[in-house]
Design a protein around this motif. Structure first.
Motif, PDB file in Angstrom:
ATOM      1  N   SER A 340      -2.290  -0.540  -1.041  1.00 36.46           N
ATOM      2  CA  SER A 340      -3.500   0.445  -0.432  1.00 36.46           C
ATOM      3  C   SER A 340      -4.667   0.524  -1.405  1.00 36.46           C
ATOM      4  N   PHE A 341      -4.404   0.044  -2.754  1.00 30.61           N
ATOM      5  CA  PHE A 341      -5.462   0.210  -3.709  1.00 30.61           C
ATOM      6  C   PHE A 341      -5.752  -1.164  -4.188  1.00 30.61           C
ATOM      7  N   THR A 342      -5.466  -2.111  -3.361  1.00 33.07           N
ATOM      8  CA  THR A 342      -6.025  -3.388  -4.059  1.00 33.07           C
ATOM      9  C   THR A 342      -7.876  -3.537  -3.908  1.00 33.07           C
ATOM     10  N   ALA A 343      -8.293  -4.502  -4.366  1.00 33.76           N
ATOM     11  CA  ALA A 343      -9.740  -4.377  -4.456  1.00 33.76           C
ATOM     12  C   ALA A 343     -10.446  -4.392  -2.882  1.00 33.76           C
ATOM     13  N   GLN A 344      -9.765  -5.181  -2.025  1.00 28.54           N
ATOM     14  CA  GLN A 344     -10.294  -5.026  -0.579  1.00 28.54           C
ATOM     15  C   GLN A 344     -10.056  -3.862   0.036  1.00 28.54           C
ATOM     16  N   ASN A 345      -8.951  -2.841  -0.168  1.00 29.65           N
ATOM     17  CA  ASN A 345      -8.849  -1.901   0.356  1.00 29.65           C
ATOM     18  C   ASN A 345      -9.300  -0.486  -0.332  1.00 29.65           C
ATOM     19  N   CYS A 346      -9.635  -0.693  -1.795  1.00 30.24           N
ATOM     20  CA  CYS A 346     -10.274   0.535  -2.317  1.00 30.24           C
ATOM     21  C   CYS A 346     -11.142  -0.066  -3.376  1.00 30.24           C
ATOM     22  N   ILE A 347     -12.412  -0.556  -2.748  1.00 31.23           N
ATOM     23  CA  ILE A 347     -13.540  -1.409  -3.603  1.00 31.23           C
ATOM     24  C   ILE A 347     -13.872  -0.315  -4.823  1.00 31.23           C
ATOM     25  N   SER A 348     -13.787   1.026  -5.012  1.00 39.77           N
ATOM     26  CA  SER A 348     -14.269   1.485  -5.957  1.00 39.77           C
ATOM     27  C   SER A 348     -13.229   1.542  -7.224  1.00 39.77           C
ATOM     28  N   LEU A 349     -11.896   0.975  -6.988  1.00 38.09           N
ATOM     29  CA  LEU A 349     -10.834   0.445  -8.117  1.00 38.09           C
ATOM     30  C   LEU A 349     -11.019  -0.835  -8.579  1.00 38.09           C
ATOM     31  N   ALA A 350     -11.786  -1.548  -8.122  1.00 39.69           N
ATOM     32  CA  ALA A 350     -11.785  -3.002  -8.301  1.00 39.69           C
ATOM     33  C   ALA A 350     -11.887  -3.183  -9.678  1.00 39.69           C
ATOM     34  N   GLY A 351     -11.103  -4.231 -10.240  1.00 44.26           N
ATOM     35  CA  GLY A 351     -11.238  -4.373 -11.671  1.00 44.26           C
ATOM     36  C   GLY A 351     -10.791  -3.441 -12.560  1.00 44.26           C
ATOM     37  N   LYS A 352     -10.295  -2.448 -11.798  1.00 44.62           N
ATOM     38  CA  LYS A 352      -9.913  -1.058 -12.827  1.00 44.62           C
ATOM     39  C   LYS A 352      -8.313  -0.934 -12.784  1.00 44.62           C
ATOM     40  N   PRO A 353      -7.633  -0.701 -13.779  1.00 48.95           N
ATOM     41  CA  PRO A 353      -6.157  -0.607 -13.666  1.00 48.95           C
ATOM     42  C   PRO A 353      -5.524   0.254 -12.799  1.00 48.95           C
ATOM     43  N   LYS A 354      -4.689   0.045 -11.955  1.00 48.84           N
ATOM     44  CA  LYS A 354      -3.872   0.872 -11.091  1.00 48.84           C
ATOM     45  C   LYS A 354      -2.482   0.738 -11.468  1.00 48.84           C
ATOM     46  N   VAL A 355      -2.119   1.983 -11.803  1.00 45.38           N
ATOM     47  CA  VAL A 355      -0.630   2.106 -12.486  1.00 45.38           C
ATOM     48  C   VAL A 355       0.296   2.856 -11.556  1.00 45.38           C
ATOM     49  N   PHE A 356       1.533   2.349 -11.399  1.00 42.93           N
ATOM     50  CA  PHE A 356       2.681   3.092 -10.603  1.00 42.93           C
ATOM     51  C   PHE A 356       3.792   3.107 -11.426  1.00 42.93           C
ATOM     52  N   PHE A 357       4.174   4.402 -11.252  1.00 43.65           N
ATOM     53  CA  PHE A 357       5.603   4.633 -12.008  1.00 43.65           C
ATOM     54  C   PHE A 357       6.302   5.410 -10.970  1.00 43.65           C
ATOM     55  N   ILE A 358       7.645   4.537 -10.719  1.00 43.99           N
ATOM     56  CA  ILE A 358       8.456   4.792  -9.757  1.00 43.99           C
ATOM     57  C   ILE A 358       9.781   5.264 -10.073  1.00 43.99           C
ATOM     58  N   GLN A 359      10.293   6.361 -10.131  1.00 42.69           N
ATOM     59  CA  GLN A 359      11.546   6.862 -10.498  1.00 42.69           C
ATOM     60  C   GLN A 359      12.316   6.589  -9.214  1.00 42.69           C
ATOM     61  N   ALA A 360      13.342   5.745  -9.185  1.00 42.09           N
ATOM     62  CA  ALA A 360      14.375   5.440  -8.309  1.00 42.09           C
ATOM     63  C   ALA A 360      15.296   4.320  -8.608  1.00 42.09           C
ATOM     64  N   CYS A 361      16.421   4.607  -7.930  1.00 43.25           N
ATOM     65  CA  CYS A 361      17.453   3.375  -8.132  1.00 43.25           C
ATOM     66  C   CYS A 361      17.002   2.291  -7.485  1.00 43.25           C
ATOM     67  N   GLN A 362      17.706   1.138  -7.852  1.00 40.87           N
ATOM     68  CA  GLN A 362      17.223  -0.109  -7.031  1.00 40.87           C
ATOM     69  C   GLN A 362      18.328  -0.626  -6.531  1.00 40.87           C
ATOM     70  N   GLY A 363      19.378  -0.070  -6.224  1.00 39.24           N
ATOM     71  CA  GLY A 363      20.643  -0.606  -5.716  1.00 39.24           C
ATOM     72  C   GLY A 363      21.638   0.612  -5.876  1.00 39.24           C
TER      73      GLY A 363
END
Length: 480
Positions: A340-363
């Motif tokens: 949702s936050f790629t440059a195509q989908n959120c142009i005002s964040l283009a070239g800027k860092p998008k950081v996601f922290f996910i607290q979750a098991c992976q299996g």
């Protein structure tokens, strides 16, 4: 040739009493005790350093190093025509650091100790140090100096300090130990050629390793350009915090296992605290259904981030194989959220860092520990079965960072009272290392190290976080 008196006075006038104490401590290995005791002002200290040939016209490296260590980058710029980056380059050069690693690590301990921890040090040392040295006004620097004077502390005499840290907060000792391993406690003697023709007799002991922040990469990666991070606020820190899964349990049978995520509010509070200090506007949304998660993300996707430098999203929820659950048990693909936050989908964040922290098991697999790694024990662990990570959760385009709590196919751990291992370690290391100018990837490496040391006492299992990124520059969150 002496330094211009006006320059030293200008710098001296900008420094307060606490900063003078810090400068004196960092200079202890270069000035005799009597000279230090006679110092009453920063200017006195500078004169003493000149007499010892550590400051002279055309060679302000030690002064730059001292100001860098106490965080007075403004004085570097205003009076010495230097910058943080220039000093870091100087310290990485062979023989560039004059503050020995051991001294620097003690100084970092002083900076990291809280008021409550300082009080604990005083109480535990009441039989070792004179009561007159353990007053309300006594600082951690004062304690360290007195321990050195009494022979209770030295480069090769760390047993008492280790014992104190283990009793008060083991993470304090872990950071010292990590730093000693990083630096190797090596020192070299400056030769006449290294000093230049100063006319100063003898040599000075200086560090052969640059005293960078603990856990940092001491190589050419620090020369990379950093993302711009000057806006106020830096951007939004969005927290999606799912705790109550009663709606899911009321639904289909396959969701009966989705228990409430007790302890997640402790994580959310820690994230709010640290990202507020890092100048982000924190917005938390609790107990969202899958559709509400999508709607919330769409709000921030559509927002104007033009005057912001970054976007952070922290997701605390249950899930499985590449998805997270809403509190209704419905699925939301992780990739749907990040894309949702790629440059195509959120142009005002283009070239800027998008950081996601996910607290979750992976299996559902358990990471078995080995005997050498059982140095940190966590009690009252709750196993989360939250989400399974796939590499395609992160968009292929640049400027994304995805921090996952654990490796693919493995569980992660959460204490109902103290929060999750990953988020708590992440917040502690961000709060500790960001003021020191450390980049986020180095911080995540330190988080990996801390979490991997933990062991759930109940089943002797362990956990290993995993970051994935397409960053093109160093990501640094300044506190100024």
């Amino acid at each position: 040739m002496e330094l211009p008196r006006g320059l030293l006075l200008a710098v001296s006038d900008e420094l307060d009493r606490a900063e003078l104490a810090a400068l004196k401590f960092l200079s202890r290995d270069h000035l005799l005790g009597r000279k230090l005791e006679a110092v009453r002002s920063p200017y006195d200290l500078f004169e003493a350093l000149q007499e010892s040939c550590l400051l002279e016209a055309g060679n302000l490296a030690f002064l730059r190093e001292l100001l860098y260590h106490i965080g007075r980058i403004d004085l570097l710029v205003a009076h010495l025509g230097s910058s943080r980056e220039q000093v870091e380059r100087e310290l990485r050069a062979p023989g560039g650091a004059r503050v020995p690693p051991f001294r620097y690590l003690l100084f970092q301990l002083f900076e990291d100790v809280t008021e409550d921890e300082l009080m604990s040090f005083k109480l535990l040392l009441v039989n070792e140090l004179p009561k007159s040295k353990l007053t309300r006004e006594t600082t951690m620097l004062d304690i360290l100096i007195e321990m050195e004077k009494k022979g209770l502390l030295g480069k090769d005499n760390l047993s008492m300090l280790k014992s104190l840290c283990e009793k008060i907060n083991i993470s304090l000792w872990n950071r010292i130990e990590d730093g000693l391993k990083l630096f190797g406690q090596e020192e070299v003697l400056i030769t006449e050629e290294q000093r230049g023709s100063t006319g100063c007799p003898g040599g000075h002991l200086v560090s052969s390793a640059a005293p960078g922040p603990l856990g940092s990469f001491n190589d050419s990666s620090q020369l990379l350009e950093a993302y711009k991070m000057t806006s106020r606020p830096r951007g939004v820190c969005l927290i999606l915090n799912n705790h109550n899964f009663a709606k899911a349990r009321e639904g289909v049978l396959e969701h009966k296992h989705l228990k409430d995520r007790n302890g997640t509010d402790v994580d959310a509070a820690a994230l709010r605290n640290v990202f507020s200090k890092l100048h982000f506007r924190v917005e938390e949304y609790r107990d969202l259904t899958a559709e509400e998660i999508r709607e919330t993300v769409n709000i921030f996707q559509s927002a104007d981030h033009e005057d912001k430098d970054c976007f952070v999203c922290c997701i605390l929820s249950h899930g499985k194989k590449g998805i997270i659950y809403g509190v209704d048990g419905q699925e939301v693909p992780i990739r749907e959220l990040t894309t949702s936050f790629t440059a195509q989908n959120c142009i005002s964040l283009a070239g800027k860092p998008k950081v996601f922290f996910i607290q979750a098991c992976q299996g559902e697999a358990f990471h078995k520990g080995v005997a050498i790694e059982t140095d940190s024990v966590e009690e009252d662990c709750s196993v989360e079965r939250d989400a399974r990570f796939q590499l395609d959760c992160i968009p292929a385009e640049a400027d994304f960072l995805l921090g996952m709590a654990t490796l693919q196919d493995y569980v992660s751990y959460r204490s109902p009272k103290e929060g999750t291992w990953y988020i708590q370690a992440l917040c502690q290391h961000l709060e500790y290392s960001c003021p020191r100018g450390e980049d986020v990837l180095s911080i995540l490496t330190a988080v990996n190290q801390e979490v991997s040391r933990k062991t759930c006492e109940r089943d002797a299992n362990k956990q290993m976080p995993q970051p994935s990124f397409t960053l093109r520059k160093r990501l640094i969150f300044p506190v100024n």
